[in-house]
Design a protein around this motif. Sequence first.
Motif, short mmCIF file in Angstrom:
data_model
loop_
_atom_site.label_atom_id
_atom_site.label_comp_id
_atom_site.label_asym_id
_atom_site.label_seq_id
_atom_site.Cartn_x
_atom_site.Cartn_y
_atom_site.Cartn_z
N HIS A 1 7.89 19.95 5.54
CA HIS A 1 8.70 18.96 6.25
C HIS A 1 8.69 19.22 7.76
O HIS A 1 8.56 18.29 8.56
N ASN B 1 3.58 15.52 3.96
CA ASN B 1 4.30 14.92 2.85
C ASN B 1 3.71 15.32 1.50
O ASN B 1 3.99 14.71 0.47
N THR B 2 2.87 16.33 1.51
CA THR B 2 2.36 16.98 0.32
C THR B 2 1.92 18.38 0.75
O THR B 2 1.77 18.65 1.95
N MET C 1 0.85 -1.19 0.00
CA MET C 1 0.00 0.00 0.00
C MET C 1 0.89 1.24 0.00
O MET C 1 1.86 1.33 0.72
N LYS C 2 0.52 2.20 -0.81
CA LYS C 2 1.25 3.45 -0.91
C LYS C 2 1.05 4.28 0.36
O LYS C 2 0.01 4.23 0.99
N ASN C 3 2.09 5.05 0.73
CA ASN C 3 1.97 5.92 1.90
C ASN C 3 0.87 6.96 1.68
O ASN C 3 0.73 7.49 0.58
N LYS C 4 0.13 7.23 2.72
CA LYS C 4 -0.90 8.27 2.64
C LYS C 4 -0.23 9.63 2.55
O LYS C 4 0.84 9.85 3.12
N ARG C 5 -0.87 10.54 1.86
CA ARG C 5 -0.36 11.89 1.68
C ARG C 5 -1.21 12.84 2.50
O ARG C 5 -2.42 12.88 2.36
N ASP D 1 10.64 13.47 0.29
CA ASP D 1 9.55 12.68 -0.28
C ASP D 1 8.22 13.43 -0.13
O ASP D 1 7.25 12.91 0.42
N CYS D 2 8.21 14.65 -0.58
CA CYS D 2 7.04 15.53 -0.43
C CYS D 2 6.38 15.73 -1.80
O CYS D 2 6.81 16.56 -2.60
#
Length: 121
Positions: free
Chosen positions: A24, A29-30, A1-5, A62-63
């Motif tokens: 950050h 992360n977005t 599963m992809k990391n949640k943003r 990783d943003c």
Amino acid sequence: MKNKRIGIHLSTSGGVFKAAERAHEIGANTFQIFSGSPRMWKAAKLDPAHCEQMRILRKQHDCSPLVIHVSYLVNLCSQSFEVREKSIGAFRGEVERALALGAEYLVLHPGSWRDLREKKD
């Protein structure tokens, strides 16, 4: 599963790349930004070094994705020729800044006709 943003709309005060630093710092992360003033037709030019720093910081932290919200003034549906022409130019600038920053998304509210209605036959 992809990391949640998870992210928020952040200020670019001090340089557009500062938004990546702020994201950050708060654990996001977005994030979303305005690429220029949301209340002025003409946006200041982005410093290419700031655009590169934004790309570096986003990769380092990783943003992603970066979302740009188009200026509130843009009304591509305006019945006023002057407003529509300014809107087209401002939207083009938003697209150009999004490309320079490596943004994945642009949020656009296309505008309104105000009180005009569609003609029915």
